[in-house]
Scaffold this motif. Structure first.
Motif, PDB file in Angstrom:
ATOM      1  N   ASP A   1       0.661  -1.156   0.019  1.00 36.20           N
ATOM      2  CA  ASP A   1       0.117  -0.080  -0.039  1.00 36.20           C
ATOM      3  C   ASP A   1       0.932   1.179  -0.093  1.00 36.20           C
ATOM      4  O   ASP A   1       0.263   2.296  -0.336  1.00 36.20           O
ATOM      5  N   HIS A   2       2.148   1.497   0.578  1.00 36.85           N
ATOM      6  CA  HIS A   2       2.802   2.599   0.635  1.00 36.85           C
ATOM      7  C   HIS A   2       3.098   3.273  -0.655  1.00 36.85           C
ATOM      8  O   HIS A   2       2.694   4.618  -0.615  1.00 36.85           O
ATOM      9  N   PHE A   3       3.549   2.709  -1.633  1.00 35.56           N
ATOM     10  CA  PHE A   3       3.957   3.273  -2.780  1.00 35.56           C
ATOM     11  C   PHE A   3       3.200   3.067  -3.929  1.00 35.56           C
ATOM     12  O   PHE A   3       3.478   3.166  -5.083  1.00 35.56           O
TER      13      PHE A   3
ATOM     14  N   GLY B   1      -5.523  -1.503  -0.679  1.00 32.07           N
ATOM     15  CA  GLY B   1      -5.791  -0.210  -0.010  1.00 32.07           C
ATOM     16  C   GLY B   1      -5.005   0.009   0.964  1.00 32.07           C
ATOM     17  O   GLY B   1      -4.069  -0.838   1.554  1.00 32.07           O
ATOM     18  N   VAL B   2      -5.107   1.119   1.849  1.00 30.57           N
ATOM     19  CA  VAL B   2      -4.166   1.405   3.124  1.00 30.57           C
ATOM     20  C   VAL B   2      -4.468   0.151   4.074  1.00 30.57           C
ATOM     21  O   VAL B   2      -5.752  -0.170   4.364  1.00 30.57           O
ATOM     22  N   GLU B   3      -3.409  -0.389   4.250  1.00 33.71           N
ATOM     23  CA  GLU B   3      -3.450  -1.877   5.144  1.00 33.71           C
ATOM     24  C   GLU B   3      -4.695  -1.731   6.264  1.00 33.71           C
ATOM     25  O   GLU B   3      -5.427  -2.529   6.522  1.00 33.71           O
ATOM     26  N   HIS B   4      -4.574  -0.517   7.248  1.00 34.84           N
ATOM     27  CA  HIS B   4      -5.195  -0.576   8.430  1.00 34.84           C
ATOM     28  C   HIS B   4      -6.684  -0.299   8.055  1.00 34.84           C
ATOM     29  O   HIS B   4      -7.555  -0.373   8.933  1.00 34.84           O
ATOM     30  N   ALA B   5      -7.013   0.159   6.934  1.00 35.43           N
ATOM     31  CA  ALA B   5      -8.271   0.482   6.542  1.00 35.43           C
ATOM     32  C   ALA B   5      -8.815  -0.856   5.802  1.00 35.43           C
ATOM     33  O   ALA B   5     -10.200  -1.196   6.192  1.00 35.43           O
TER      34      ALA B   5
ATOM     35  N   ALA C   1       4.284  -5.799  10.723  1.00 38.54           N
ATOM     36  CA  ALA C   1       5.573  -4.932  10.603  1.00 38.54           C
ATOM     37  C   ALA C   1       5.099  -3.472  10.107  1.00 38.54           C
ATOM     38  O   ALA C   1       5.449  -3.183   9.166  1.00 38.54           O
ATOM     39  N   ASP C   2       4.409  -2.774  11.133  1.00 39.04           N
ATOM     40  CA  ASP C   2       3.866  -1.495  10.676  1.00 39.04           C
ATOM     41  C   ASP C   2       3.337  -0.982  12.174  1.00 39.04           C
ATOM     42  O   ASP C   2       2.523  -1.771  12.643  1.00 39.04           O
ATOM     43  N   SER C   3       3.752   0.194  12.378  1.00 40.27           N
ATOM     44  CA  SER C   3       3.542   0.619  13.893  1.00 40.27           C
ATOM     45  C   SER C   3       1.921   0.925  14.080  1.00 40.27           C
ATOM     46  O   SER C   3       1.448   0.967  15.109  1.00 40.27           O
ATOM     47  N   HIS C   4       1.270   1.096  12.935  1.00 39.59           N
ATOM     48  CA  HIS C   4      -0.224   1.659  13.165  1.00 39.59           C
ATOM     49  C   HIS C   4      -0.929   0.387  13.006  1.00 39.59           C
ATOM     50  O   HIS C   4      -2.365   0.461  13.083  1.00 39.59           O
ATOM     51  N   THR C   5      -0.498  -0.881  13.247  1.00 42.53           N
ATOM     52  CA  THR C   5      -1.270  -1.979  13.419  1.00 42.53           C
ATOM     53  C   THR C   5      -2.182  -2.101  14.469  1.00 42.53           C
ATOM     54  O   THR C   5      -3.248  -2.686  14.543  1.00 42.53           O
TER      55      THR C   5
ATOM     56  N   GLY D   1      -7.435  11.553   4.179  1.00 45.02           N
ATOM     57  CA  GLY D   1      -7.020  10.191   3.804  1.00 45.02           C
ATOM     58  C   GLY D   1      -6.097   9.653   4.931  1.00 45.02           C
ATOM     59  O   GLY D   1      -6.168  10.034   6.013  1.00 45.02           O
ATOM     60  N   SER D   2      -5.701   8.463   4.542  1.00 45.65           N
ATOM     61  CA  SER D   2      -4.712   7.759   5.312  1.00 45.65           C
ATOM     62  C   SER D   2      -5.469   6.536   6.154  1.00 45.65           C
ATOM     63  O   SER D   2      -6.696   6.503   6.303  1.00 45.65           O
ATOM     64  N   CYS D   3      -4.499   5.946   7.044  1.00 42.00           N
ATOM     65  CA  CYS D   3      -5.415   4.778   7.788  1.00 42.00           C
ATOM     66  C   CYS D   3      -6.019   5.453   9.159  1.00 42.00           C
ATOM     67  O   CYS D   3      -6.795   4.797   9.842  1.00 42.00           O
ATOM     68  N   THR D   4      -5.702   6.615   9.410  1.00 39.46           N
ATOM     69  CA  THR D   4      -6.348   7.421  10.473  1.00 39.46           C
ATOM     70  C   THR D   4      -8.056   8.033   9.964  1.00 39.46           C
ATOM     71  O   THR D   4      -8.853   7.662  10.751  1.00 39.46           O
TER      72      THR D   4
ATOM     73  N   THR E   1      -3.890   4.825  -1.686  1.00 33.47           N
ATOM     74  CA  THR E   1      -2.698   4.983  -1.151  1.00 33.47           C
ATOM     75  C   THR E   1      -2.301   5.442  -0.069  1.00 33.47           C
ATOM     76  O   THR E   1      -3.009   6.294   0.606  1.00 33.47           O
ATOM     77  N   CYS E   2      -0.977   5.052   0.523  1.00 31.21           N
ATOM     78  CA  CYS E   2      -0.612   6.056   1.714  1.00 31.21           C
ATOM     79  C   CYS E   2       0.028   7.206   1.183  1.00 31.21           C
ATOM     80  O   CYS E   2      -0.216   8.132   1.825  1.00 31.21           O
ATOM     81  N   GLY E   3       0.555   7.136   0.204  1.00 31.77           N
ATOM     82  CA  GLY E   3       0.963   8.245  -0.599  1.00 31.77           C
ATOM     83  C   GLY E   3       1.696   9.456   0.156  1.00 31.77           C
ATOM     84  O   GLY E   3       3.035   9.222   0.656  1.00 31.77           O
ATOM     85  N   PRO E   4       0.923  10.805   0.511  1.00 32.70           N
ATOM     86  CA  PRO E   4       1.826  11.527   1.045  1.00 32.70           C
ATOM     87  C   PRO E   4       1.897  11.482   2.465  1.00 32.70           C
ATOM     88  O   PRO E   4       2.651  12.248   3.125  1.00 32.70           O
ATOM     89  N   CYS E   5       1.145  10.645   3.179  1.00 35.97           N
ATOM     90  CA  CYS E   5       1.148  10.577   4.775  1.00 35.97           C
ATOM     91  C   CYS E   5       2.621  10.335   5.360  1.00 35.97           C
ATOM     92  O   CYS E   5       2.803  10.627   6.387  1.00 35.97           O
ATOM     93  N   LEU E   6       3.074   9.466   4.486  1.00 42.11           N
ATOM     94  CA  LEU E   6       4.773   9.221   4.929  1.00 42.11           C
ATOM     95  C   LEU E   6       5.630   9.945   3.989  1.00 42.11           C
ATOM     96  O   LEU E   6       6.968   9.414   3.653  1.00 42.11           O
ATOM     97  N   GLY E   7       5.183  10.859   3.140  1.00 40.97           N
ATOM     98  CA  GLY E   7       6.141  11.621   2.175  1.00 40.97           C
ATOM     99  C   GLY E   7       6.410  10.885   1.009  1.00 40.97           C
ATOM    100  O   GLY E   7       7.671  10.768   0.403  1.00 40.97           O
TER     101      GLY E   7
ATOM    102  N   THR F   1      -3.837  12.909   8.811  1.00 40.83           N
ATOM    103  CA  THR F   1      -2.956  11.790   8.855  1.00 40.83           C
ATOM    104  C   THR F   1      -2.532  11.589  10.362  1.00 40.83           C
ATOM    105  O   THR F   1      -2.942  12.407  11.123  1.00 40.83           O
ATOM    106  N   ASN F   2      -1.456  10.858  10.904  1.00 41.44           N
ATOM    107  CA  ASN F   2      -1.088  10.848  12.239  1.00 41.44           C
ATOM    108  C   ASN F   2       0.060  11.274  12.829  1.00 41.44           C
ATOM    109  O   ASN F   2       0.344  11.092  13.961  1.00 41.44           O
ATOM    110  N   ARG F   3       0.961  11.715  11.821  1.00 36.52           N
ATOM    111  CA  ARG F   3       2.312  11.991  12.045  1.00 36.52           C
ATOM    112  C   ARG F   3       2.520  13.095  11.587  1.00 36.52           C
ATOM    113  O   ARG F   3       2.411  13.318  10.480  1.00 36.52           O
TER     114      ARG F   3
ATOM    115  N   GLY G   1       9.465  16.744   8.286  1.00 40.72           N
ATOM    116  CA  GLY G   1      10.105  16.098   7.134  1.00 40.72           C
ATOM    117  C   GLY G   1       9.104  14.962   6.657  1.00 40.72           C
ATOM    118  O   GLY G   1       9.180  14.561   5.470  1.00 40.72           O
ATOM    119  N   ARG G   2       8.336  14.696   7.660  1.00 41.50           N
ATOM    120  CA  ARG G   2       7.446  13.407   7.222  1.00 41.50           C
ATOM    121  C   ARG G   2       6.601  13.677   5.707  1.00 41.50           C
ATOM    122  O   ARG G   2       6.640  12.345   5.408  1.00 41.50           O
ATOM    123  N   MET G   3       6.217  14.865   5.501  1.00 45.05           N
ATOM    124  CA  MET G   3       5.264  14.837   4.347  1.00 45.05           C
ATOM    125  C   MET G   3       6.360  15.432   3.121  1.00 45.05           C
ATOM    126  O   MET G   3       5.694  15.763   2.020  1.00 45.05           O
TER     127      MET G   3
END
Ligand code: SF4
Lengths: 164, 418
Positions: free
Chosen positions: B65-67, B101-105, B122-126, B297-300, B358-364, B380-382, B386-388
């Protein structure tokens, strides 16, 4: 299982960037990572360590990123065990997974000073400070965790379980 | 012994008797998850373990999902390796392309996670699945590899902080504001190593999507997980997705390390200011902040209820000239639903860019990266430096309705004033 060595004391909130800065993450080699252990805290820190020495940390040791390189670099420096007031969560897991023993003793950490000679009896859960003559007790690790460390961490542990 | 929610779930998955926080237990896992960034490393460890088969091909999820859609050669290579592994292992729940889709959704929507489950990712928002009453937590890649091979792992039983929300939520104030308020109060290390457990009349009144939004950000308070009691709403949500689950509440007399109580009546929408999720202020205290980008957007906050909330504000209005407003429905299912309800048209009429799931801009990652000096408000959540995008950019975090109001105003705005 027992350990004996010189204590190397560091402060509170030692993060994974202090343990192994990102610029050294271009390798996963244990020895190479070990040669730069704590380089983010103090240049050349690792030179003071003899094989088998013990790291002593404060609160929240290992906070920051989830990089598995951090415990690997401590092991690579020849340090098989870290005693601290407390550990950050992902570091705690990663350490056991990589075969590094962590012992959490809370406020008793004040009973150990830099360069004290200490020994640890893992089965009994006793740390003896030979320099000061004091003893610190802590709840011993469950058998399965000791077994895990004996095997050298998660990868060999799973390998053996799968072959059993 | 009386158990908190997290202890109850752990007890269901172990033979050991859970008696206290700090104890180490071995548990079987219901599902192991990795994504396009972490799966390649997990696969490497899996091989080093000498593992040849995953413990259960139906209980490993690999979500690219990330890229997605793969943004460059490197990210395509990563996915290629995971795709080959998934084929070799005959993994049922491998998602890329139009299924992804974004994994946590995605996983809750597919009914792959639910009450009483143990999910390691293996993702902190699990931790998101705590909204459904699962014990779900992020781990390193090697840990997840071990779980993929054995179907079990170890946990230290965490102490629990109980968070009680009393009162009634005012208009334009919701789940995101509740979690931001908590993080502002206890700080980014306030729940370090601990479980959060949510309770109170406000929690009972929240829908399941709102609960997942709150659980999602447990990690931003340093938490290991954030759990909600399982009630009739949860059961109805998972039943629609083909599961049969049971009610679950904490035991009478369970021991909490601390209880944090809020009265939310009269609370304002909350904003987390740069560069930490704990820099939280009520919206009225964040003045004259011009924004260049808005992300919904995002898993949040990329679920259908979030899109409805943003669309209600944007309907019949226009995004300010200098703002790029980006809406990313978190899954293809949410996308289709938004299309059916006319939300996509509303967004486009307002001048938003509607992108893929997609996660897209959430993690830059891609699809909306900030330049030096640019400012974004995102659902998003963080908001780490430089995150975005650029290290010299800034991210503010908010709810969907505040983000939408800000897109129209061209600066951070209070939806109550529209
Ligand atoms: S949406 Fe953001 S926080 Fe959520 S999984 Fe993707 S990158 Fe991580």
């Amino acid at each position: 299982m027992s350990y004996q060595g010189t204590a190397h004391k560091v402060g509170d909130h030692i993060d994974t960037d202090a343990i192994i800065p990102a610029r050294f993450l271009v390798t996963t080699d244990t020895k190479e990572l070990g040669a730069n252990c704590m380089e983010g805290l103090e240049a050349g820190w690792v030179k003071r360590v003899k094989e088998g020495d013990i790291m002593v940390g404060g609160e929240n040791f290992g906070c920051g990123s989830s990089r598995e390189h951090a415990p690997i670099s401590i092991l690579g420096a020849g340090i098989p065990v870290v005693v601290a007031h407390s550990f950050a969560r992902i570091f705690y897991r990663n350490s056991f997974n990589m075969g590094l023993l962590l012992i959490e003793i809370g406020d008793d950490i004040a009973k150990i000073s830099d360069r004290d000679e200490i020994s640890i009896d893992v089965e009994k859960g006793v740390i003896t400070n030979k320099t000061t003559g004091t003893e610190i007790t802590y709840p011993p690790l469950p058998t399965f965790m000791r077994e895990f460390l004996d095997k050298g961490g998660l990868i060999p542990y799973v390998r053996e379980k799968l072959n059993a | 012994m009386a158990h908190t929610l997290v202890q109850k779930v752990l007890q269901k998955h172990t033979d050991q008797q859970i008696t206290e926080a700090g104890q180490i237990v071995q548990c079987n896992v219901s599902l192991a998850l990795a994504n396009d960034i972490t799966a390649p490393l997990a696969i490497k460890s899996f091989r080093a373990m000498g593992a040849t088969k995953v413990f259960d091909k139906d209980r490993v999820a690999l979500v690219m999902d990330h890229f997605t859609p793969q943004k460059d050669i490197e990210s395509a290579i990563q996915v290629k390796g995971v795709r080959e592994f998934a084929a070799e292992q005959d993994i049922t729940h491998y998602y890329e392309g139009g299924d992804c889709g974004v994994e946590h959704a995605l996983l809750p929507e597919l009914g792959l996670v639910g009450p009483g489950d143990i999910v390691v990712g293996a993702d902190s928002h699990t931790c998101t699945y705590g909204g459904l009453g699962a014990f779900a937590t992020g781990l390193g890649s090697t840990d997840v590899a071990g779980a993929m091979a054995l179907g079990s792992t170890w946990f230290k039983v965490p102490p629990t902080i109980k968070v009680v929300y009393n009162g009634t939520l005012p208009a334009y104030v919701g789940a995101k504001d509740l979690i931001l308020k908590l993080i502002g109060e206890i700080g980014v290390a306030g729940a370090l190593y601990k479980a959060l457990e949510f309770a109170g009349p406000v929690v009972d009144a929240l829908d399941v999507e709102g609960r997942m939004c709150i659980a999602n950000m447990a990690i931003e308070a340093g938490g290991k997980c954030g759990l909600f009691p399982v009630d009739a709403k949860t059961i109805a949500y998972t039943a629609e997705r083909g599961r049969k689950d049971e009610l679950m509440v904490a035991d009478e007399g369970a021991v909490y390390e601390r209880v944090v109580t809020f009265d939310v009546s009269g609370m304002s929408p909350q904003i987390a200011c740069p560069h930490l999720p704990e820099n939280v202020k009520p919206v009225e205290d964040v003045r004259n902040v011009r924004v260049n980008q808005v992300v919904v957007g995002s898993c949040t906050n990329g679920r259908i209820s979030d899109l409805r909330e943003a669309a209600a504000i944007l309907k019949g209005r226009k995004v300010a000239k200098h703002v790029r407003a980006i809406v990313l429905p978190a899954t293809p299912g949410i996308w289709k639903q938004a299309l059916k309800e006319g939300l996509i048209e509303t967004f486009m009429d307002a001048g938003c860019i509607v992108g893929p799931a997609t996660c897209g801009p959430c993690l830059g990652g891609h699809m909306g990266i900030l330049a030096d000096g640019e400012v974004a408000i995102a659902t998003t959540n963080r908001n780490f430096r430089g995150r975005m995008g650029s290290l010299e950019s800034e991210v503010y975090l908010s709810s969907p309705c505040v983000a939408a109001a800000s897109a129209i105003a061209g600066e951070i705005a209070d939806p109550r004033a529209l």
